[in-house]
Design an enzyme around this catalytic site. Sequence first.
Site, PDB file in Angstrom:
ATOM      1  N   LYS A 223       0.824  -1.217   0.000  1.00  0.00           N
ATOM      2  CA  LYS A 223       0.000   0.000   0.000  1.00  0.00           C
ATOM      3  C   LYS A 223       0.852   1.258   0.000  1.00  0.00           C
ATOM      4  O   LYS A 223       2.029   1.242   0.366  1.00  0.00           O
ATOM      5  CB  LYS A 223      -0.991  -0.046   1.164  1.00  0.00           C
ATOM      6  N   ARG A 263      -2.920 -10.156   5.194  1.00  0.00           N
ATOM      7  CA  ARG A 263      -3.254 -10.323   3.771  1.00  0.00           C
ATOM      8  C   ARG A 263      -2.074  -9.792   2.961  1.00  0.00           C
ATOM      9  O   ARG A 263      -1.778  -8.602   3.014  1.00  0.00           O
ATOM     10  CB  ARG A 263      -4.534  -9.547   3.478  1.00  0.00           C
TER      11      ARG A 263
HETATM   12  N1  PMM Z   1      -7.057  -4.433   0.761  1.00  0.00           N
HETATM   13  C1  PMM Z   1      -7.310  -4.540  -0.546  1.00  0.00           C
HETATM   14  C2  PMM Z   1      -8.282  -5.457  -1.018  1.00  0.00           C
HETATM   15  N2  PMM Z   1      -8.955  -6.249  -0.152  1.00  0.00           N
HETATM   16  N3  PMM Z   1      -9.372  -6.969   2.035  1.00  0.00           N
HETATM   17  C3  PMM Z   1      -9.145  -6.863   3.359  1.00  0.00           C
HETATM   18  N4  PMM Z   1      -9.819  -7.654   4.219  1.00  0.00           N
HETATM   19  N5  PMM Z   1      -8.234  -5.990   3.866  1.00  0.00           N
HETATM   20  C4  PMM Z   1      -7.522  -5.153   3.062  1.00  0.00           C
HETATM   21  O1  PMM Z   1      -6.712  -4.355   3.586  1.00  0.00           O
HETATM   22  C5  PMM Z   1      -7.743  -5.224   1.650  1.00  0.00           C
HETATM   23  C6  PMM Z   1      -8.697  -6.159   1.175  1.00  0.00           C
HETATM   24  C7  PMM Z   1      -6.572  -3.686  -1.519  1.00  0.00           C
HETATM   25  O2  PMM Z   1      -5.366  -4.241  -1.901  1.00  0.00           O
HETATM   26  P1  PMM Z   1      -5.139  -5.009  -3.323  1.00  0.00           P
HETATM   27  O3  PMM Z   1      -5.781  -4.168  -4.395  1.00  0.00           O
HETATM   28  O4  PMM Z   1      -3.682  -5.135  -3.494  1.00  0.00           O
HETATM   29  O5  PMM Z   1      -5.764  -6.345  -3.233  1.00  0.00           O
END
Ligand code: PMM
Length: 286
Positions: A223, A263
Site C-alpha cells: 500500500k 493479507r
Molecule cells: N485491501 C485490498 C483489497 N482487499 N481486504 C481486506 N480484508 N483488507 C484489506 O486491507 C484489503 C482487502 C486492496 O489491496 P489489493 O488491491 O492489493 O488487493
Amino acid sequence: MAALADLLAPRARPRLMGVVNVTPDSFSDGGRWLEPRDAIAHGRDLLADGADILDIGGESTRPGATRPLVEEELGRVVPVITALAAEGAVVSVDTMRAEVAEAALAAGATVVNDVSGGLADPRILEVVAASGAAYVAMHWRAHADHMRDFAVYDGPGGVVAAVCDELTARVRAMSAAGIAPEQVILDPGLGFAKRAEHNWELLHHIDELSSLGHPLLVGASRKSFLGRLLGDRGGTQRPVDQREYANTAITLHLARHGVWGVRVHDVRASRDALRVVERLSEEGPT
Ligand code: PMM
C-alpha cells in the site's frame, strides 16, 4: 462447522492470506492474473510458498477505481475459486456483493472477505448468516471512487476510536442479520478512507482493535503509505514492487500483537520471517 472452528482456532502465528487479484486494474498487480489459468497458477504458487488461505477478488478497490458489472465479477472469480477449492485450498472471496458471495460459497469458498463490512450490499449479511461461513468485515466508509473525501477523523480518540466504534456498529448489524460472533473477523481497512498517518496510528494501536473481541486481519501489503515512507526526498514513492521488506516488518509487528491473519501479495517473504521467529522461540541449542 468444523472447518470454521479450525480456521479460527488460536495459532502461534498469523495466518497468511495470499492475494489473487483477478482484475485488470488493481494497484499492486492489476492485469497479471486476469486469465483464469494464470490466476489458478498464481494461487498454486502462493500455496507452495506457504499461504494458509487464498483471497480471490474480481473487483479492484484502489482509490478512484470504477466498479465492474456483477456478471464480470462473477466471470472472473468463480472459475478460479472452483478450481482452487477443488484442489483443497482454503478459499476466501474478496467481494462486496451478495450475489458474488453466494456463487463463491457454492463454488467452494469458505470465507467471505467484504471490504465494506456489509455496507455496500446489506444482503451479503444474510448470505453469510445462512452459510455459516467465516466473514471478514473491514472498516469502510465509501466506494473507491470517492473514499478519499471520507478520510477525516476529527472526533475524540481520532482514527482508532472511530474505527473501533464503526466496526462495533457493523458487528451489531451482523448479529441482527443472524451471523454468529464466532464467524466474524475484523479488519481496520488500511488505506480505505485513510491517509498514511491514519494507517500508522491504527498499526500502532492494534491492541485496541483486538479488544473488540474478534480475530483481526490486516492488509498492509504494497500500500501507498509504505511507498511514501520509503520514498525519496523529492516525494516520489517507492514503487509498488519494492515495498516487501517493509511489509515483512509489519507482519512481524502484527505477529507480536497476536493478529489472526495478514493479507499479503508475497507470501514467501512473510512466511520466511515468521519461520525465523518461530525457530528462535523454540527450546534448543543456542
Ligand atoms: N485491501 C485490498 C483489497 N482487499 N481486504 C481486506 N480484508 N483488507 C484489506 O486491507 C484489503 C482487502 C486492496 O489491496 P489489493 O488491491 O492489493 O488487493
